[in-house]
Design a protein around this motif. Sequence first.
Motif, short mmCIF file in Angstrom:
data_model
loop_
_atom_site.label_atom_id
_atom_site.label_comp_id
_atom_site.label_asym_id
_atom_site.label_seq_id
_atom_site.Cartn_x
_atom_site.Cartn_y
_atom_site.Cartn_z
N LYS A 56 0.75 -1.43 -0.18
CA LYS A 56 0.23 -0.11 -0.03
C LYS A 56 0.64 0.94 0.02
O LYS A 56 1.87 1.02 1.29
N GLN A 113 -2.96 3.77 6.94
CA GLN A 113 -2.34 3.21 7.04
C GLN A 113 -1.18 2.49 5.82
O GLN A 113 -1.70 2.39 5.35
N ASP A 115 2.73 1.24 3.31
CA ASP A 115 3.98 0.48 3.23
C ASP A 115 5.05 1.56 3.53
O ASP A 115 6.19 1.32 3.42
N SER A 143 1.52 8.06 8.79
CA SER A 143 1.03 7.38 8.14
C SER A 143 1.29 6.12 7.92
O SER A 143 0.64 5.63 7.17
N SER A 145 3.08 2.17 8.36
CA SER A 145 2.88 1.42 8.57
C SER A 145 4.01 0.76 9.60
O SER A 145 4.22 2.23 9.65
N GLU A 146 4.07 -0.26 10.87
CA GLU A 146 5.01 -0.54 11.66
C GLU A 146 5.94 -1.11 10.51
O GLU A 146 7.17 -0.30 11.33
N TYR A 147 6.60 -1.12 9.38
CA TYR A 147 7.27 -2.18 8.65
C TYR A 147 7.24 -0.20 7.63
O TYR A 147 8.22 -1.15 6.52
N GLY A 148 6.18 0.57 7.94
CA GLY A 148 6.39 1.47 6.13
C GLY A 148 8.00 2.28 6.46
O GLY A 148 8.37 2.67 7.61
N LYS A 251 12.00 6.26 8.71
CA LYS A 251 11.13 5.40 9.60
C LYS A 251 10.21 6.46 10.89
O LYS A 251 11.19 7.04 11.51
#
Length: 251
Positions: A56, A113, A115, A143, A145-148, A251
């Motif tokens: 995403k 959220q 990637d 915006s 994600s945890e690993y984006g 990040k």
Amino acid sequence: MSELNSSTTALSPEQWYASWFDTPYYHILYKERNYREAQLFMDNLTQYLNLPEKAKVLDLACGRGRHSIYLSQLGYDVTGVDLSPNSIQEASKNVNKNLRFEVHDMRQPFPAQFDAVFNLFTSFGYFDEDEDNFKTLQAIHDSLSEYGFGVIDFMNVDYVLHDLVPEETKTVDGITFHIKRYTDAKYIIKEIRFVDQGQDFCYYEKVRMLSLEDFQAMMERAGIYLLDIFGDYKLKKYYKKTSERLIMVFK
């Protein structure tokens, strides 16, 4: 700056982005942008980030969607957002199951959220208040994600100032644009004047002269970790004086 005559349509540099980007003239002036270069940048960037299949992606300040459209062709699930309703209307002609567009203010976190969040082609530093630029950076971070990954592709101020062309004239689609470039204490300003159908127009582009150090200070305040810095669309090393771009991955 010269005085405008009474028949000139003049837009103040204040909140210039809300008017200039929403006119057809913006897209006429920049119609010859290098689409192949943009595609190569997306190829290099997505390979470097190693984004998962159907990742995403949010294209923040997407304009008419040239990056968004290509990212969706690469197989990603893409949302393109921009403040300009006219740009989003035009971009929406390309909507498909993996590609959508919305009007959105980049100072606000998007209600999903991602990637990856891409802010490309110097689409940062538009606001007069420092806090609004910080809110934009914070919104990008919120915006993810945890690993984006977040990516900002900004001008390299030192390079731009060294090669700044004070005046130029460019004719596109029968319209002659008279362009002046200058600086004040905080901004690089482009003044764009032209005549169309007997009416005089004057628009501005106004972008903060943000250095790598300025971004690093904002990132530290926002709790953002800067992972890497590149100096061009081939993702070569960044050099303060000679790199064309300032591309930051975080990040």
